[in-house]
Design a protein around this motif. Sequence first.
Motif, PDB file in Angstrom:
ATOM      1  N   ARG A  42     -35.379   0.705  32.935  1.00 18.54           N
ATOM      2  CA  ARG A  42     -36.024   0.554  31.623  1.00 18.54           C
ATOM      3  C   ARG A  42     -36.118   1.906  30.922  1.00 18.54           C
ATOM      4  O   ARG A  42     -35.833   2.025  29.730  1.00 18.54           O
ATOM      5  CB  ARG A  42     -37.432  -0.033  31.783  1.00 18.54           C
ATOM      6  CG  ARG A  42     -37.478  -1.444  32.295  1.00 18.54           C
ATOM      7  CD  ARG A  42     -38.895  -1.975  32.364  1.00 18.54           C
ATOM      8  NE  ARG A  42     -39.744  -1.231  33.284  1.00 18.54           N
ATOM      9  CZ  ARG A  42     -40.938  -1.651  33.710  1.00 18.54           C
ATOM     10  NH1 ARG A  42     -41.423  -2.803  33.277  1.00 18.54           N
ATOM     11  NH2 ARG A  42     -41.649  -0.925  34.549  1.00 18.54           N
ATOM     12  N   ASN A 147     -34.304  -5.468  27.385  1.00 17.50           N
ATOM     13  CA  ASN A 147     -34.812  -6.796  27.748  1.00 17.50           C
ATOM     14  C   ASN A 147     -34.227  -7.276  29.072  1.00 17.50           C
ATOM     15  O   ASN A 147     -34.923  -7.902  29.884  1.00 17.50           O
ATOM     16  CB  ASN A 147     -34.495  -7.802  26.642  1.00 17.50           C
ATOM     17  CG  ASN A 147     -35.361  -7.607  25.411  1.00 17.50           C
ATOM     18  OD1 ASN A 147     -36.432  -7.001  25.488  1.00 17.50           O
ATOM     19  ND2 ASN A 147     -34.899  -8.096  24.271  1.00 17.50           N
ATOM     20  N   GLN A 150     -35.936  -5.420  31.828  1.00 17.43           N
ATOM     21  CA  GLN A 150     -37.292  -5.936  31.998  1.00 17.43           C
ATOM     22  C   GLN A 150     -37.272  -7.259  32.755  1.00 17.43           C
ATOM     23  O   GLN A 150     -38.172  -7.536  33.560  1.00 17.43           O
ATOM     24  CB  GLN A 150     -37.967  -6.122  30.639  1.00 17.43           C
ATOM     25  CG  GLN A 150     -39.384  -6.676  30.708  1.00 17.43           C
ATOM     26  CD  GLN A 150     -40.308  -5.829  31.563  1.00 17.43           C
ATOM     27  OE1 GLN A 150     -40.382  -4.610  31.388  1.00 17.43           O
ATOM     28  NE2 GLN A 150     -41.012  -6.451  32.501  1.00 17.43           N
ATOM     29  N   SER A 154     -39.346  -8.072  36.129  1.00 18.68           N
ATOM     30  CA  SER A 154     -40.226  -9.245  36.214  1.00 18.68           C
ATOM     31  C   SER A 154     -39.857 -10.132  37.395  1.00 18.68           C
ATOM     32  O   SER A 154     -40.740 -10.618  38.118  1.00 18.68           O
ATOM     33  CB  SER A 154     -40.153 -10.052  34.911  1.00 18.68           C
ATOM     34  OG  SER A 154     -40.617  -9.289  33.821  1.00 18.68           O
ATOM     35  N   ARG A 176     -43.563   1.361  33.629  1.00 22.07           N
ATOM     36  CA  ARG A 176     -43.572   1.016  32.203  1.00 22.07           C
ATOM     37  C   ARG A 176     -44.015   2.206  31.366  1.00 22.07           C
ATOM     38  O   ARG A 176     -43.532   2.407  30.251  1.00 22.07           O
ATOM     39  CB  ARG A 176     -44.499  -0.173  31.960  1.00 22.07           C
ATOM     40  CG  ARG A 176     -44.448  -0.709  30.535  1.00 22.07           C
ATOM     41  CD  ARG A 176     -45.307  -1.944  30.402  1.00 22.07           C
ATOM     42  NE  ARG A 176     -44.863  -2.999  31.309  1.00 22.07           N
ATOM     43  CZ  ARG A 176     -45.547  -4.115  31.538  1.00 22.07           C
ATOM     44  NH1 ARG A 176     -46.712  -4.308  30.949  1.00 22.07           N
ATOM     45  NH2 ARG A 176     -45.066  -5.029  32.359  1.00 22.07           N
TER      46      ARG A 176
END
Length: 294
Positions: A42, A147, A150, A154, A176
């Motif tokens: 990220r 995205n 991410q 997740s 993050r």
Amino acid sequence: MHLFRLVFAFLCALGLALPALAQTRSAAEIAKLRMDIAGRQRLLSQRMTAAACFLTFDIDRERQLRILTESLDLFRVSLDQLESGAATMALPAVTTFSARIALHESRIIWGPYRNLATQIRDQAAAGDSGNIAQLDQLARLEPILLNSTQSVVSALSKAHQTQSGTRIAEIDLAGRQRMLSQAIVKESCLLTVAKTRKDSLASHLNQMRLKTEIFERTGYALRTGAVGDTPDPPPPDTFEALVQAHYAWSDLIYLLEPTRNGAALPELALFDVALVYEDLLPRLEDVVWTYVNG
């Protein structure tokens, strides 16, 4: 110590760690290491775009060329590590179906993003910077790449959240923060690009405000241990790392103060932002390090 950890992380990410470092890892260690690698992706999505933007203005050229080159290598190898495993790190491949799907999506968008970022880097290295059209294309691809990374985080978080002693939620939040801080710096540069072209500044200003708010809220949650349903204060070494990161963040946010009043930064101020951020990032890496190795 900061430099050692960054170099060690870079070598491990490239699969160049010494064979003696390889060992049998516990399930908890594997979970934490995967979360760190995925979380760093990220960050890298933001770091590459920020470096490309700074190169467009020929800001801190040699450093930004190095950052972009290293980030391209790190993203490529970290994607391989998650998909195929890394024997030198005693890290098995990810097998969770949802994470494999997310990794596949990252691989798809990574191709065109990598090619464009490499083109921007090579042109800047040859002294041909300032191609805003290419930067625009890269900036449009970057949210898709972010995205997808991410989604990987997740999926891994859900797969490993029941693993005892891993502090998965904290590693996710600390990772993050790395991403958010670099995203704020990236947006500050894109804000100046928008001003140069007399475009609207609103979207970049809104992104900076939103990400700043989230960064400060998550930093407070980590320092107080208010991450899960039950408060769990961080260990002393982690708390100290969080405090040092907060101090470095204060230096950066001071430089970004004009953007809070709706103004874009001049190019000279962007140079200072780029420089100060390189002091903040190792401290944020220290925070993640304490959680992963705790």
